[in-house]
Scaffold this motif. Sequence first.
Motif, PDB file in Angstrom:
ATOM      1  N   ARG A   1     -33.212  14.654  28.679  1.00  0.00           N
ATOM      2  CA  ARG A   1     -32.071  14.627  29.592  1.00  0.00           C
ATOM      3  C   ARG A   1     -30.744  14.404  28.880  1.00  0.00           C
ATOM      4  O   ARG A   1     -29.777  13.960  29.476  1.00  0.00           O
ATOM      5  CB  ARG A   1     -32.268  13.546  30.675  1.00  0.00           C
ATOM      6  CG  ARG A   1     -33.424  13.804  31.620  1.00  0.00           C
ATOM      7  CD  ARG A   1     -33.738  12.630  32.520  1.00  0.00           C
ATOM      8  NE  ARG A   1     -34.339  11.540  31.758  1.00  0.00           N
ATOM      9  CZ  ARG A   1     -33.723  10.401  31.491  1.00  0.00           C
ATOM     10  NH1 ARG A   1     -32.501  10.179  31.946  1.00  0.00           N
ATOM     11  NH2 ARG A   1     -34.338   9.463  30.791  1.00  0.00           N
TER      12      ARG A   1
ATOM     13  N   PHE B   1     -34.127  10.281  23.905  1.00  0.00           N
ATOM     14  CA  PHE B   1     -34.067  10.134  25.359  1.00  0.00           C
ATOM     15  C   PHE B   1     -32.793   9.442  25.833  1.00  0.00           C
ATOM     16  O   PHE B   1     -32.312   8.484  25.222  1.00  0.00           O
ATOM     17  CB  PHE B   1     -35.268   9.336  25.863  1.00  0.00           C
ATOM     18  CG  PHE B   1     -36.585  10.013  25.594  1.00  0.00           C
ATOM     19  CD1 PHE B   1     -37.038  11.030  26.423  1.00  0.00           C
ATOM     20  CD2 PHE B   1     -37.350   9.647  24.499  1.00  0.00           C
ATOM     21  CE1 PHE B   1     -38.241  11.659  26.168  1.00  0.00           C
ATOM     22  CE2 PHE B   1     -38.548  10.269  24.242  1.00  0.00           C
ATOM     23  CZ  PHE B   1     -38.996  11.282  25.080  1.00  0.00           C
TER      24      PHE B   1
ATOM     25  N   SER C   1     -32.618   5.125  31.215  1.00  0.00           N
ATOM     26  CA  SER C   1     -32.822   5.289  32.659  1.00  0.00           C
ATOM     27  C   SER C   1     -33.394   4.003  33.238  1.00  0.00           C
ATOM     28  O   SER C   1     -34.083   3.238  32.545  1.00  0.00           O
ATOM     29  CB  SER C   1     -33.778   6.456  32.931  1.00  0.00           C
ATOM     30  OG  SER C   1     -34.029   6.587  34.319  1.00  0.00           O
TER      31      SER C   1
ATOM     32  N   ASP D   1     -35.050   4.535  36.105  1.00  0.00           N
ATOM     33  CA  ASP D   1     -36.061   5.191  36.920  1.00  0.00           C
ATOM     34  C   ASP D   1     -37.412   5.037  36.229  1.00  0.00           C
ATOM     35  O   ASP D   1     -37.569   5.406  35.060  1.00  0.00           O
ATOM     36  CB  ASP D   1     -35.726   6.670  37.106  1.00  0.00           C
ATOM     37  CG  ASP D   1     -36.760   7.394  37.942  1.00  0.00           C
ATOM     38  OD1 ASP D   1     -36.670   7.348  39.176  1.00  0.00           O
ATOM     39  OD2 ASP D   1     -37.679   8.006  37.345  1.00  0.00           O
TER      40      ASP D   1
ATOM     41  N   GLN E   1     -40.314   6.561  36.487  1.00  0.00           N
ATOM     42  CA  GLN E   1     -40.968   7.767  35.990  1.00  0.00           C
ATOM     43  C   GLN E   1     -40.335   8.248  34.688  1.00  0.00           C
ATOM     44  O   GLN E   1     -41.045   8.666  33.769  1.00  0.00           O
ATOM     45  CB  GLN E   1     -40.906   8.880  37.035  1.00  0.00           C
ATOM     46  CG  GLN E   1     -41.548  10.191  36.554  1.00  0.00           C
ATOM     47  CD  GLN E   1     -41.542  11.259  37.613  1.00  0.00           C
ATOM     48  OE1 GLN E   1     -42.272  11.176  38.596  1.00  0.00           O
ATOM     49  NE2 GLN E   1     -40.729  12.302  37.428  1.00  0.00           N
ATOM     50  N   CYS E   2     -38.993   8.188  34.584  1.00  0.00           N
ATOM     51  CA  CYS E   2     -38.314   8.643  33.367  1.00  0.00           C
ATOM     52  C   CYS E   2     -38.733   7.811  32.156  1.00  0.00           C
ATOM     53  O   CYS E   2     -39.009   8.357  31.080  1.00  0.00           O
ATOM     54  CB  CYS E   2     -36.804   8.567  33.547  1.00  0.00           C
ATOM     55  SG  CYS E   2     -36.107   9.779  34.685  1.00  0.00           S
TER      56      CYS E   2
ATOM     57  N   ALA F   1     -41.111   8.967  28.856  1.00  0.00           N
ATOM     58  CA  ALA F   1     -40.721   8.879  27.442  1.00  0.00           C
ATOM     59  C   ALA F   1     -41.846   8.268  26.619  1.00  0.00           C
ATOM     60  O   ALA F   1     -42.171   8.749  25.518  1.00  0.00           O
ATOM     61  CB  ALA F   1     -39.442   8.054  27.308  1.00  0.00           C
TER      62      ALA F   1
ATOM     63  N   GLU G   1     -42.608  14.409  35.256  1.00  0.00           N
ATOM     64  CA  GLU G   1     -41.239  14.537  34.754  1.00  0.00           C
ATOM     65  C   GLU G   1     -40.968  15.950  34.251  1.00  0.00           C
ATOM     66  O   GLU G   1     -39.896  16.523  34.498  1.00  0.00           O
ATOM     67  CB  GLU G   1     -41.002  13.513  33.636  1.00  0.00           C
ATOM     68  CG  GLU G   1     -39.569  13.444  33.136  1.00  0.00           C
ATOM     69  CD  GLU G   1     -38.621  12.733  34.073  1.00  0.00           C
ATOM     70  OE1 GLU G   1     -37.471  12.545  33.685  1.00  0.00           O
ATOM     71  OE2 GLU G   1     -39.030  12.376  35.189  1.00  0.00           O
TER      72      GLU G   1
ATOM     73  N   ASP H   1     -40.402  18.093  37.258  1.00  0.00           N
ATOM     74  CA  ASP H   1     -39.104  17.840  37.885  1.00  0.00           C
ATOM     75  C   ASP H   1     -37.969  18.449  37.086  1.00  0.00           C
ATOM     76  O   ASP H   1     -36.956  18.892  37.662  1.00  0.00           O
ATOM     77  CB  ASP H   1     -38.873  16.328  38.028  1.00  0.00           C
ATOM     78  CG  ASP H   1     -39.784  15.691  39.065  1.00  0.00           C
ATOM     79  OD1 ASP H   1     -40.437  16.444  39.834  1.00  0.00           O
ATOM     80  OD2 ASP H   1     -39.849  14.435  39.104  1.00  0.00           O
ATOM     81  N   LEU H   2     -38.095  18.466  35.750  1.00  0.00           N
ATOM     82  CA  LEU H   2     -37.028  18.966  34.894  1.00  0.00           C
ATOM     83  C   LEU H   2     -37.207  20.437  34.512  1.00  0.00           C
ATOM     84  O   LEU H   2     -36.465  20.957  33.670  1.00  0.00           O
ATOM     85  CB  LEU H   2     -36.931  18.108  33.627  1.00  0.00           C
ATOM     86  CG  LEU H   2     -36.529  16.641  33.851  1.00  0.00           C
ATOM     87  CD1 LEU H   2     -36.650  15.848  32.565  1.00  0.00           C
ATOM     88  CD2 LEU H   2     -35.111  16.552  34.395  1.00  0.00           C
TER      89      LEU H   2
END
Length: 402
Positions: free
Chosen positions: A289, A337, A340, A342, A344-345, A349, A394, A397-398
């Motif tokens: 990200r 990375f 975050s 979050d 999940q983030c 990682a 993840e 989602d990305l």
Amino acid sequence: MPHPYLSTNPPCVVCRRSDTSTRHQVDDELDQLVCDNCVGDLPECERCHATVLTLITVADERQLCRTCTSAWVVCVSCRGLTEPHVRTDTGDSVCSRCAAVFFDLCLTCSRYSASSRYVSGGSRACTRCAAIYDSCPACGTLLRAGRGCDPCARRNRVWNYSYKPDPIFHGDGPLYLGLELEVIVPDYQYDDCVRAATDHLGDLGYLKQDSSIHPLGFEVVTHPMSYRHAIERFPWRLLGVLEELGCETDRTVGLHVHASRDGFDSPAHIYRWLKLLYRNESAVTTLARRRSRYAPFDRAARVKARDTAKGPQHALGLARYQAINPYPRKTLELRVFASSLDVQCVQAALAFTAASIDYTRGLRVADVRAGAWEWSAFAAWVTTQPDCQPLAAEMEDLACAC
């Protein structure tokens, strides 16, 4: 100077010609004679400035002659020649560059150690000198005479950036992960955030200052954890608590994961892992990200991947702030990375670090030729691994799941 003893001109040791020009002695040997035409092209020692036939590249990368290095020894770390002045606790010599990067100075014996321990108050002790200290009965920290244990007495604090306590290993190895999570903290809630973070972390981690976090913040640092221990035992609720207290993250702050070198099978395994990441820079940065000047995919490091896989001493001269920092003595630091809060983030990682290491563990030449280094092959493998669920989610989602 012309050679004073010979009236005839033997062949020049460089061009091999015999002529009437003056001969010059080099390398302090009578039989190493060079003609006028060649002597001007010979290299010069960077220390004594003598003109010689050949120079030796020493540990600090200077080019010196054999005379200047005649009493030098081999550095125990990089294997380059060095003066025998800097000693380690094992009795070996180490060059000044390796001592500064890979060793700690023992305050007791003033020698450098590759396996030092933290002493309450901030100093280090080599393995041999550690035996003279008492240990904290609660956490095992070495104690100086008449002083208490500062890690136990100051739990609700943010340590200096240089703070490096003895590691406490959690879970089953040999692969251990260390999380570094940079967090932007509001000034008006700083003390409450520190208290909340240290209370939730317990003996799993601690907080450190980091001047790169603006305007104010701290770095959450964990002790080494197995991936399974991290997923099951890290206080994930802490992330939401910090967010409720007004903490933030953005692309200016990072999430770094240290992976223990002992978790790799061999230098060849490290090389395969480095290649997977370097060959898939676009997908990795999408998953991370961010792109950051603190974690670029360094071209020089990519070229030297095979060498640096052999150990951190082979990385001297490379940038520390890059996608994969090879300098820690016992880990490789994945710095790509964005931070975050979050869950999940952060879990993704950790999962990516562990999964990419496991994926490259068994790769063979035939697998690589069949496309195993392609991101699509790795992504397909991730979907078959139950432990990789945070990473798979993840990646989906990305939009980097294929």
